[in-house]
Write a protein that holds these residues in place. Structure first.
Motif, PDB file in Angstrom:
ATOM      1  N   HIS A  14     -11.809  67.847  47.334  1.00 25.01           N
ATOM      2  CA  HIS A  14     -12.620  66.721  47.807  1.00 25.01           C
ATOM      3  C   HIS A  14     -11.799  65.429  47.839  1.00 25.01           C
ATOM      4  N   MET A  18     -11.361  63.217  51.127  1.00 27.56           N
ATOM      5  CA  MET A  18     -11.677  61.778  51.117  1.00 27.56           C
ATOM      6  C   MET A  18     -10.503  60.955  51.611  1.00 27.56           C
ATOM      7  N   VAL A 105     -14.270  60.585  44.506  1.00 29.83           N
ATOM      8  CA  VAL A 105     -13.649  61.411  45.551  1.00 29.83           C
ATOM      9  C   VAL A 105     -14.651  62.286  46.296  1.00 29.83           C
ATOM     10  N   ILE A 107     -16.636  61.696  48.511  1.00 32.69           N
ATOM     11  CA  ILE A 107     -16.936  60.620  49.468  1.00 32.69           C
ATOM     12  C   ILE A 107     -16.222  60.883  50.785  1.00 32.69           C
ATOM     13  N   ILE A 108     -16.827  60.395  51.860  1.00 37.20           N
ATOM     14  CA  ILE A 108     -16.162  60.330  53.164  1.00 37.20           C
ATOM     15  C   ILE A 108     -16.159  58.864  53.601  1.00 37.20           C
ATOM     16  N   HIS A 243     -21.436  58.778  50.253  1.00 34.81           N
ATOM     17  CA  HIS A 243     -21.203  59.274  48.895  1.00 34.81           C
ATOM     18  C   HIS A 243     -22.108  60.481  48.649  1.00 34.81           C
ATOM     19  N   TYR A 263     -17.961  65.781  56.419  1.00 33.54           N
ATOM     20  CA  TYR A 263     -17.081  66.376  55.414  1.00 33.54           C
ATOM     21  C   TYR A 263     -16.261  67.498  56.043  1.00 33.54           C
TER      22      TYR A 263
END
Length: 305
Positions: A14, A18, A105, A107-108, A243, A263
């Motif tokens: 992840h 991110m 992390v 997160i995008i 998030h 994602y």
């Protein structure tokens, strides 16, 4: 821009996704990454290979934890409490910096964070962050504020931090004392420490800079939030930082997050592109369809259709 990341080996994928989204949305922008993680040599090799050609600096935090009390809560393993202590001692761990963006992390990044990073903080403001949706109480910590700038907490997953104030105000010492005193009643240790101590020392940022899933999937009371309904609607349609909090995680097949496809978009641009959810089967396909239908109905009821 200075970014601070903490994650364990379970979140390495992840973290890479991110960072891929971050670089893709900031062509040519310089980032200095300060990271605490397990297996630092392995992570360093991975990131340098993964993002060869991107404009970034990479530093790893090696903190001596032996002098700090171990947290005894059965839900915390040794590495988890190291992550917590790293977050709470960030001012001293980054002594040459005056400002950093602490970012989870899971997160995008879906746009430029430059405006948020350059947010001006007043003399009494230690952070800039986004409000949680759920109303919060501090009474279990023996704290009863007469006034708060928001009836809800700020979410610690994305925090712009004034490190100079952090050091001057003795935040590390105060937060360490709080977490040790209240360890048995903490839910999310970082959040349940910074919020009760600094509930009036944060600048309220637009929810587009930390759109956690409660804004998208659950009914909530606008009156408890420091935002208007229109502000929330604009943020949900054009988020800059998404998030994936709680149990809504796009790397799981049953996830129904409205921005789950983002994602996968960035995942496919990493060395983890062949990842497949282990929970994909016919039974879960039916469950997922029902969940999507229920959420769509709830959004229509609450005026977010």
């Amino acid at each position: 821009m200075n970014l601070f990341l903490t994650f364990d080996r379970n979140y390495t994928q992840h973290a890479v996704v991110m960072l891929r989204s971050l670089f893709d949305n900031h062509s040519g922008q310089r980032f200095d990454l300060f990271i605490y993680s397990e297996d630092q040599d392995e992570i360093e090799r991975l990131l340098k290979k993964e993002f060869h050609g991107e404009n970034f600096g990479l530093s790893f935090i090696d903190y001596k934890y032996e002098s700090l009390p171990k947290l005894t809560n059965r839900y915390y393993n040794e590495n988890y409490y190291k992550i917590i202590y790293t977050r709470l001692h960030i001012g001293e761990l980054l002594p040459d910096l005056d400002r950093v963006l602490s970012i989870d992390v899971d997160i995008i990044v879906n746009g430029s964070i430059e405006e948020f990073y350059n947010t001006e903080l007043n003399e009494d403001q230690l952070f800039a962050g986004v409000a949680e949706v759920r109303k919060s109480e501090f009474s279990k910590f023996g704290i009863h504020p007469e006034h708060r700038n928001s009836e809800t907490n700020f979410n610690c997953g994305v925090l712009l931090i004034d490190l100079k104030k952090w050091r001057e105000w003795g935040v590390s010492e105060k937060t360490t004392a709080h977490i040790i005193k209240n360890e048995k009643i903490l839910g999310a240790p970082t959040q349940d420490t910074l919020n009760p101590l600094y509930y009036n020392n944060w600048k309220i940022a637009s929810p587009k800079y930390n759109l956690h899933h409660f804004y998208l999937l659950f009914p909530f009371k606008i009156k408890d939030l420091p935002y208007s309904l229109e502000e929330v609607k604009v943020a949900t349609k054009n988020p800059v930082i998404i998030h994936y909090t709680g149990s809504m995680n796009p790397w799981n097949y049953l996830d129904i997050h409205p921005y789950r496809k983002l994602y996968w978009k960035y995942l496919k641009r990493t060395s983890f592109r062949d990842y497949e959810p282990i929970d994909r089967n016919f039974k879960n396909m039916i469950i997922k369809y029902r969940r999507l239908l229920m959420v769509k109905t709830q959004k229509l009821i609450n005026g977010f259709g």
